[in-house]
Design a protein around this motif. Structure first.
Motif, PDB file in Angstrom:
ATOM      1  N   LEU A 177     -26.424   2.082  10.860  1.00 12.65           N
ATOM      2  CA  LEU A 177     -25.065   1.931  10.769  1.00 12.65           C
ATOM      3  C   LEU A 177     -24.198   2.239  11.991  1.00 12.65           C
ATOM      4  O   LEU A 177     -23.252   1.507  12.211  1.00 12.65           O
ATOM      5  CB  LEU A 177     -24.443   2.261   9.557  1.00 12.65           C
ATOM      6  CG  LEU A 177     -22.956   2.220   8.934  1.00 12.65           C
ATOM      7  CD1 LEU A 177     -22.681   0.555   8.778  1.00 12.65           C
ATOM      8  CD2 LEU A 177     -22.598   3.192   7.785  1.00 12.65           C
ATOM      9  N   HIS A 178     -24.320   3.366  12.286  1.00 11.69           N
ATOM     10  CA  HIS A 178     -23.713   4.094  13.348  1.00 11.69           C
ATOM     11  C   HIS A 178     -23.872   3.087  14.812  1.00 11.69           C
ATOM     12  O   HIS A 178     -22.949   2.956  15.625  1.00 11.69           O
ATOM     13  CB  HIS A 178     -24.369   5.342  13.701  1.00 11.69           C
ATOM     14  CG  HIS A 178     -23.539   6.113  14.946  1.00 11.69           C
ATOM     15  ND1 HIS A 178     -23.980   6.453  16.102  1.00 11.69           N
ATOM     16  CD2 HIS A 178     -22.082   6.537  14.949  1.00 11.69           C
ATOM     17  CE1 HIS A 178     -23.260   6.985  16.827  1.00 11.69           C
ATOM     18  NE2 HIS A 178     -21.976   6.874  16.279  1.00 11.69           N
ATOM     19  N   PHE A 211     -17.250  -1.715   6.383  1.00  8.20           N
ATOM     20  CA  PHE A 211     -16.641  -0.759   7.186  1.00  8.20           C
ATOM     21  C   PHE A 211     -16.110  -1.560   8.397  1.00  8.20           C
ATOM     22  O   PHE A 211     -14.952  -1.337   9.015  1.00  8.20           O
ATOM     23  CB  PHE A 211     -17.392   0.415   7.468  1.00  8.20           C
ATOM     24  CG  PHE A 211     -17.683   1.283   6.289  1.00  8.20           C
ATOM     25  CD1 PHE A 211     -17.021   1.697   5.491  1.00  8.20           C
ATOM     26  CD2 PHE A 211     -19.111   1.470   5.973  1.00  8.20           C
ATOM     27  CE1 PHE A 211     -17.164   2.361   4.384  1.00  8.20           C
ATOM     28  CE2 PHE A 211     -19.377   2.381   4.909  1.00  8.20           C
ATOM     29  CZ  PHE A 211     -18.456   2.595   3.978  1.00  8.20           C
ATOM     30  N   LEU A 239     -22.396  -0.813  13.875  1.00  7.83           N
ATOM     31  CA  LEU A 239     -20.790  -0.943  13.745  1.00  7.83           C
ATOM     32  C   LEU A 239     -19.999  -1.662  14.615  1.00  7.83           C
ATOM     33  O   LEU A 239     -19.269  -2.709  14.327  1.00  7.83           O
ATOM     34  CB  LEU A 239     -20.419   0.471  13.074  1.00  7.83           C
ATOM     35  CG  LEU A 239     -19.087   0.299  12.276  1.00  7.83           C
ATOM     36  CD1 LEU A 239     -18.881  -0.431  11.120  1.00  7.83           C
ATOM     37  CD2 LEU A 239     -18.574   1.609  11.885  1.00  7.83           C
ATOM     38  N   PRO A 240     -20.250  -1.192  16.008  1.00  3.56           N
ATOM     39  CA  PRO A 240     -19.363  -1.804  16.892  1.00  3.56           C
ATOM     40  C   PRO A 240     -19.688  -3.159  17.203  1.00  3.56           C
ATOM     41  O   PRO A 240     -18.523  -4.176  17.220  1.00  3.56           O
ATOM     42  CB  PRO A 240     -19.748  -1.212  18.360  1.00  3.56           C
ATOM     43  CG  PRO A 240     -20.423   0.050  17.904  1.00  3.56           C
ATOM     44  CD  PRO A 240     -20.910   0.045  16.663  1.00  3.56           C
ATOM     45  N   LEU A 274     -16.312  -6.017  16.950  1.00  2.00           N
ATOM     46  CA  LEU A 274     -15.746  -6.875  17.720  1.00  2.00           C
ATOM     47  C   LEU A 274     -15.714  -8.382  17.762  1.00  2.00           C
ATOM     48  O   LEU A 274     -14.665  -8.785  17.690  1.00  2.00           O
ATOM     49  CB  LEU A 274     -16.592  -6.637  19.053  1.00  2.00           C
ATOM     50  CG  LEU A 274     -16.652  -4.938  19.476  1.00  2.00           C
ATOM     51  CD1 LEU A 274     -17.552  -4.791  20.735  1.00  2.00           C
ATOM     52  CD2 LEU A 274     -15.306  -4.852  20.207  1.00  2.00           C
ATOM     53  N   VAL A 282     -14.492   3.110  19.137  1.00  2.00           N
ATOM     54  CA  VAL A 282     -15.385   2.267  18.320  1.00  2.00           C
ATOM     55  C   VAL A 282     -16.534   1.615  18.935  1.00  2.00           C
ATOM     56  O   VAL A 282     -17.682   1.640  18.609  1.00  2.00           O
ATOM     57  CB  VAL A 282     -14.556   0.893  17.991  1.00  2.00           C
ATOM     58  CG1 VAL A 282     -15.403  -0.048  17.237  1.00  2.00           C
ATOM     59  CG2 VAL A 282     -13.579   1.571  16.913  1.00  2.00           C
ATOM     60  N   ILE A 283     -16.335   1.637  20.307  1.00  2.00           N
ATOM     61  CA  ILE A 283     -17.472   1.111  21.338  1.00  2.00           C
ATOM     62  C   ILE A 283     -18.330   2.132  21.685  1.00  2.00           C
ATOM     63  O   ILE A 283     -19.448   1.899  21.984  1.00  2.00           O
ATOM     64  CB  ILE A 283     -16.893   0.309  22.555  1.00  2.00           C
ATOM     65  CG1 ILE A 283     -15.890  -0.612  22.258  1.00  2.00           C
ATOM     66  CG2 ILE A 283     -18.088  -0.107  23.415  1.00  2.00           C
ATOM     67  CD1 ILE A 283     -16.490  -2.206  22.188  1.00  2.00           C
ATOM     68  N   PRO A 293     -20.332   4.178  20.529  1.00  4.61           N
ATOM     69  CA  PRO A 293     -21.897   4.495  20.199  1.00  4.61           C
ATOM     70  C   PRO A 293     -22.705   3.228  20.853  1.00  4.61           C
ATOM     71  O   PRO A 293     -23.740   3.691  21.425  1.00  4.61           O
ATOM     72  CB  PRO A 293     -22.024   3.820  18.676  1.00  4.61           C
ATOM     73  CG  PRO A 293     -20.664   4.365  18.137  1.00  4.61           C
ATOM     74  CD  PRO A 293     -19.723   4.020  19.578  1.00  4.61           C
TER      75      PRO A 293
END
Lengths: 306, 355, 265
Positions: free
Chosen positions: A178-179, A102, A182-183, A187, A125-126, A128
């Motif tokens: 994952l949450h 993802f 992910l960021p 990056l 995206v950042i 979280p």
């Protein structure tokens, strides 16, 4: 010798002594940070690793000079502890795999997005990462809970009659991790993508490659440095995550960090707790080293060292 | 190889008109160059031919077939980028084979074609190298081989030699000239370097502000620039303001300051009209007037610079202008800064432009 | 044709991921306006009462003060140390440079939980029992690497000739530093400070082992509250935290571009 010369700066000081002065200045500048990190992190960490070599004595916190490997043999011969370690590696590996897939998709989307939308997408995206892990976990409780978003939606649609058990499962832990991570995957991949010469995907295009082929055969291999750095970060952080499994996991979702917390805060067996810390670090380091080594072996020939 | 035609192409970036109604035909096997300063629209035009940029108006035709809506991937072109854009994670062989693989060519044919291409660019001994392990000139040849391997309808080159040093650039120019003529390739080349354009091209399109100012052979462009911009860009640096005093269908008398010159013209310019006279610096002589039919202006030398194979004089004129002369010999002792001289030239070296 | 299908499925996945990233945060905010004391989704009636409840909860308020003071103190201590370290690293040509770089990202590499435990053991050994001091030490470690990284990122943008240009114009090292270099890297320093402050304010992993019964941080008091109670006052206090970080994030993105803070080594 040269440092004596350096005390008297002359207007026409020779280049070699000028460089010595230079080094002195930067040494002085980096010293406070080195001291802080050494005193507050490296020495305490070494202390913990040494403590793992002491016989376990609940309640005793001083380091003694009687070293033994008893804690490690206890860990290695216990099916229970090995199962927890296996579970930890499994959850970290699942999280990392999903994050990689993802994260690569999201990074490509941001990379291809028009410049003026980029800032907004990056914030999404950042986000979280900038919200406390407690808040994030609480949010997932609302989404996945028995009366939560998913269950109430499915029930009002008549898909299910009973709420599904989503919270307090391994799946919930993986979703939560994952949450969070992910960021941290997106990056570095995005940075690697931004380093690609924009003409390279266009060249693939002029040679007849479809967008999908260009993405899989040209863009992603070139983003490999970012992928690898994301994978190592996410994997080691997943291995050592504590709050998400503690709040979202079920009774059998305990990871090695859960045991560590118990040893230090509940049973006060610091020696064995320290052993668990050492094992956690060792396993993470070995697996990360394998990933890095494999990556270096594959890309050694074409990577430009600049 | 195909004939490529642009029909009334328009491209805009916001309100900026990058390409302004450009029409151009590149005959099969011809080497055509788009020449102009940066921002003149040459790169946009090239990207439209490649299919990397969609024109706002107009059509692109390959052999009479409208390909405007066809993506770059399906146009069958070969492109050499300014940055080369080699795939850094693939060997030379894999780079050259990439386009053939995309065409789903059988493996054996791919191997044959790659070997043939690498022989043509003389890189067969480096087939397993990665781009980072090669010199700039070798990388350049890989890019060329990769573009040619697919036997493209047209070879498109976007300032490919811009980043090379002078010596290597000259070597690559010679090589490209030989290769394109030997293989009979239709090619579209973009550059801002007039010498490069003159040397390589069958035809040159000089572009300015999104328009083609002149399209012709290198000799036509050099000898008979049709506009002041083309004259300036092709190195006619002397522009003297003047006024037509008398004219007929083939000649005109022009007054510059107190002097009057006669010159031949292609179309009639009415007396009283303001014009500019352009003269190449290498056609201007400095010193004593010899032939009676020469045109001359008097002034004094402000600057002399030595250029190895030539000397360059700047002569200030009494009316405030100046004229530059380039002479194929070392500075003469009699000609010093401050000395009064005559700058003179033949009437046939004058080009006349409406001001 | 396949290109179009691939394009659409790619877009659907991307939008699903955006929703995945934002959904929990949005849900928290929605639930915070719920009237009912039980958490149900979607809320049946709306009110602001849980914001009042949250602000009357002494654990939350005290925790917020502790978190704010610790984050502020840690940022103010870490900033000069971090800026100096970045400047030193930037001008260094020493062969130890890679080792120093590794040392300076060590606090990010070592998991927060391990950092917290290491400090717990070490500070117990030296008989340091004051929770505020323990927290402060731990949080300096959280902030420091980010100040170093953002400052280094800003320094990397500076043309090295600027320093030499200032020197040729007769500027001393100190003058070059204060009149040329520091003004140019100020955005990076400020970004690092703000970012470090947020991470410190939000931290749980390091703090978990350094708090005591009387001194606890906001995220930890929220976490303990969550373990026995589930009413929307948690949503309210969480929404306030989200609001705070979002405002700061927007400012930060405008000033600096967030991507550079995390990505790549």
């Amino acid at each position: 010798m040269s440092s004596v010369l350096a005390i008297k700066p002359l207007s026409n000081t020779p280049a070699s002594t000028r460089r010595v002065r230079h080094v002195d200045k930067s040494t002085f500048l980096v010293l406070p940070a080195c001291i802080v990190i050494a005193a507050a992190l490296l020495i305490p960490l070494a202390n913990v690793l040494l403590l793992s070599l002491n016989r376990s004595q609940p309640g005793v916190i001083e380091l003694s000079s009687n070293f033994t490997l008893a804690n490690y043999t206890r860990f290695l011969w216990s099916p229970f502890y090995m199962r927890v370690l296996g579970k930890t590696v499994y959850i970290a590996a699942m999280t990392t795999t999903l994050c990689t897939v993802f994260g690569a998709i999201l990074a490509m989307a941001i990379w291809r997005a028009p410049q003026h939308l980029r800032g907004v997408i990056v914030i999404v995206v950042i986000s979280p990462l900038l919200v406390s892990i407690v808040t994030r976990t609480f949010g997932w409780m609302i989404v996945l809970g028995d009366n939560g978003l998913i269950n109430s939606t499915l029930m009002s649609l008549g898909v299910i009659n009973e709420p599904l058990r989503l919270m307090f499962t391994d799946g919930a832990v993986i979703v939560g991790l994952l949450h969070v991570f992910l960021p941290l995957m997106v990056l570095p991949i995005l940075t690697a993508l931004d380093r690609i010469d924009p003409n390279v995907p266009q060249a693939a295009n002029t040679l007849g490659a479809s967008r999908f082929t260009t993405a899989t055969e040209v863009v992603l291999p070139l983003a490999a440095p970012g992928l690898v750095s994301g994978i190592t970060i996410v994997f080691s952080l997943s291995m050592s995550s504590y709050i998400t499994p503690a709040l979202m996991g079920g009774p059998d979702s305990g990871m090695i960090t859960t045991l560590i917390y118990q040893q230090f805060v509940v049973t006060f067996n610091w020696q064995f707790g320290a052993t668990l810390v050492a094992i956690l670090l060792a396993v993470s380091l070995v697996l990360v080293a394998v990933i890095l080594f494999e990556f270096a072996r594959r890309t050694r020939k074409w990577m430009v060292r600049q | 190889m195909a004939q490529v035609a642009l029909k009334n192409i328009v491209a805009r970036y916001g309100s900026f008109l990058a390409v302004d109604h450009v029409s151009l035909t590149i005959e099969s096997g011809q080497f055509v160059t788009l020449l102009g300063p940066s921002g003149c629209g040459k790169s946009s035009t090239l990207r439209i031919v490649a299919g990397l940029l969609q024109p706002d108006e107009g059509a692109v035709e390959f052999d009479g077939r409208n390909v405007t809506a066809v993506s770059a991937a399906k146009r069958n072109i070969g492109m050499v980028f300014q940055s080369l854009a080699l795939f850094p994670h693939m060997t030379v062989t894999d780079n050259v084979a990439f386009g053939l693989r995309m065409k789903k060519m059988p493996q054996a044919d791919i191997e044959n074609q790659v070997r043939r291409m690498l022989q043509i660019v003389r890189l067969d001994h480096l087939a397993d190298r990665y781009p980072a392990q090669m010199s700039g000139g070798q990388q350049q040849r890989v890019a060329l081989a990769r573009a040619l391997a697919v036997t493209p309808s047209i070879l498109i080159l976007d300032e490919p030699f811009g980043a090379l040093d002078r010596k290597l650039r000259e070597a690559m120019q010679v090589e490209l000239h030989a290769l394109t003529r030997q293989l009979g390739i239709t090619a579209l080349f973009v550059t801002h370097d007039q010498e490069e354009a003159l040397m390589l091209s069958d035809s040159i399109a000089v572009m300015n502000k999104g328009r083609v100012e002149q399209f012709g052979t290198p000799a036509e462009i050099y000898r008979a620039p049709r506009t002041e911009f083309v004259a300036d860009f092709m190195g006619m640096t002397n522009f003297l303001p003047g006024e037509v005093v008398d004219s007929d269908s083939s000649s005109a008398k022009v007054r510059v300051g107190s002097a009057v010159f006669s010159t031949s013209v292609k179309d009639t310019i009415a007396p009283g009209e303001a014009v500019k006279l352009a003269i190449r610096p290498e056609k201007v002589m400095i010193g004593h007037l010899s032939a009676a039919d020469m045109c001359f202006l008097e002034g004094h030398i402000r600057q002399i610079t030595y250029h190895g194979n030539a000397s360059r004089y700047v002569v200030d004129l009494p009316d405030g202008g100046s004229i530059i002369a380039l002479q194929q010999q070392s500075p003469e002792a009699s000609l010093a800064v401050g000395s009064n001289v005559r700058a003179h030239w033949s009437p046939e070296d004058i080009h006349l432009f409406r001001a | 044709m396949t290109d179009i299908v691939q394009g659409y499925s790619f877009r659907i996945v991307v939008w699903a991921l955006y929703i995945f990233l934002l959904a929990p945060l949005v849900c928290v905010v929605i639930v915070s306006f719920n009237y009912e004391p039980v958490q149900s989704f979607p809320p049946s009636a709306w009110s602001l009462r849980w914001y009042g409840e949250a602000l009357r909860n002494s654990n939350f308020v005290n925790g917020a003060f502790v978190s704010a003071w610790v984050a502020l103190g840690a940022t103010l201590i870490a900033t000069p140390i971090g800026v100096m370290a970045a400047l030193g690293l930037w001008s260094s040509s020493s062969r130890f440079k890679p080792a120093l770089e590794a040392l300076f990202i060590a606090p990010i590499i070592v998991p927060g939980l391990v950092t917290g435990i290491s400090l717990l053991v070490a500070l117990s050994a030296v008989e340091m029992r004051a929770a505020p001091v323990k927290l402060l030490i731990g949080h300096v470690l959280i902030v420091l690497p980010y100040v170093i990284r953002t400052t280094l990122a800003s320094l990397a943008q500076i043309n090295p000739s600027l320093k030499e240009a200032a020197e040729t114009l007769g500027a001393s090292y100190r003058q070059t530093l204060f009149e040329i270099i520091l003004p140019l890297v100020r955005p990076g320093i400020v970004a690092g400070m703000i970012f470090g402050f947020i991470l410190s304010f939000d931290d749980v992993n390091v703090s978990l082992f350094l708090v005591d019964a009387r001194t606890t941080t906001l995220p930890i008091s929220v976490m303990s509250y969550l373990q026995y109670s589930f009413d929307p006052s948690v949503a309210a206090i969480s929404s306030l935290m989200i609001a705070m970080t979002f405002v700061i994030t927007l400012v930060l993105e405008r000033m600096f571009g967030l991507k550079r803070l995390f990505a790549g080594h």
